[in-house]
Design a protein around this motif. Structure first.
Motif, PDB file in Angstrom:
ATOM      1  N   MET A 176       0.799  -1.201   0.000  1.00 42.70           N
ATOM      2  CA  MET A 176       0.000   0.000   0.000  1.00 42.70           C
ATOM      3  C   MET A 176       0.843   1.268   0.000  1.00 42.70           C
ATOM      4  O   MET A 176       0.555   2.164  -0.771  1.00 42.70           O
ATOM      5  CB  MET A 176      -0.951  -0.017   1.187  1.00 42.70           C
TER       6      MET A 176
ATOM      7  N   GLU B 174       3.593   1.833  -1.325  1.00 43.53           N
ATOM      8  CA  GLU B 174       4.180   2.043  -2.644  1.00 43.53           C
ATOM      9  C   GLU B 174       3.215   2.795  -3.551  1.00 43.53           C
ATOM     10  O   GLU B 174       3.613   3.595  -4.376  1.00 43.53           O
ATOM     11  CB  GLU B 174       4.573   0.707  -3.293  1.00 43.53           C
TER      12      GLU B 174
ATOM     13  N   ALA C 157       6.921  -9.639   0.129  1.00 48.22           N
ATOM     14  CA  ALA C 157       5.655  -8.947   0.368  1.00 48.22           C
ATOM     15  C   ALA C 157       4.578  -9.944   0.766  1.00 48.22           C
ATOM     16  O   ALA C 157       4.541 -11.074   0.274  1.00 48.22           O
ATOM     17  CB  ALA C 157       5.225  -8.195  -0.885  1.00 48.22           C
ATOM     18  N   ASP C 158       3.709  -9.540   1.672  1.00 56.31           N
ATOM     19  CA  ASP C 158       2.602 -10.366   2.137  1.00 56.31           C
ATOM     20  C   ASP C 158       1.335  -9.539   1.985  1.00 56.31           C
ATOM     21  O   ASP C 158       0.919  -8.843   2.911  1.00 56.31           O
ATOM     22  CB  ASP C 158       2.848 -10.776   3.588  1.00 56.31           C
ATOM     23  N   VAL C 159       0.731  -9.619   0.814  1.00 55.79           N
ATOM     24  CA  VAL C 159      -0.404  -8.750   0.515  1.00 55.79           C
ATOM     25  C   VAL C 159      -1.626  -9.057   1.362  1.00 55.79           C
ATOM     26  O   VAL C 159      -2.469  -8.192   1.564  1.00 55.79           O
ATOM     27  CB  VAL C 159      -0.773  -8.796  -0.989  1.00 55.79           C
ATOM     28  N   GLN C 160      -1.738 -10.281   1.878  1.00 58.70           N
ATOM     29  CA  GLN C 160      -2.886 -10.615   2.712  1.00 58.70           C
ATOM     30  C   GLN C 160      -2.635 -10.319   4.186  1.00 58.70           C
ATOM     31  O   GLN C 160      -3.555 -10.303   4.979  1.00 58.70           O
ATOM     32  CB  GLN C 160      -3.262 -12.084   2.544  1.00 58.70           C
TER      33      GLN C 160
ATOM     34  N   ARG D 247       4.583 -16.748  -0.838  1.00 58.65           N
ATOM     35  CA  ARG D 247       3.805 -16.834  -2.073  1.00 58.65           C
ATOM     36  C   ARG D 247       4.474 -17.839  -2.999  1.00 58.65           C
ATOM     37  O   ARG D 247       5.668 -17.792  -3.219  1.00 58.65           O
ATOM     38  CB  ARG D 247       3.753 -15.471  -2.749  1.00 58.65           C
TER      39      ARG D 247
END
Length: 55
Positions: free
Chosen positions: A1, A3, A44-47, A53
């Motif tokens: 976010m 970014e 990155a861990d978008v969740q 991933r």
């Protein structure tokens, strides 16, 4: 976010956002001595639930 903020904010406001974006990486460098664990922590861990991933 964070970014996405660079795209939304005028260029004059980019420096403080860029400074904030370096903080998680610095924390990971200090917290994980093992390179493999450091690499996982830097992904990155978008969740927001942790884990790697997979392709």
């Amino acid at each position: 976010m964070p970014e996405g903020l660079l795209e939304a904010l005028p260029p004059g406001q980019h420096p403080p956002v860029r400074a904030e974006l370096t903080l998680p990486g610095q924390a990971v460098e200090g917290a994980f001595e093992d390179p493999d664990r450091r690499a996982i922590a830097q992904q990155a861990d978008v969740q927001g639930i942790g884990g790697v991933r997979r392709p």
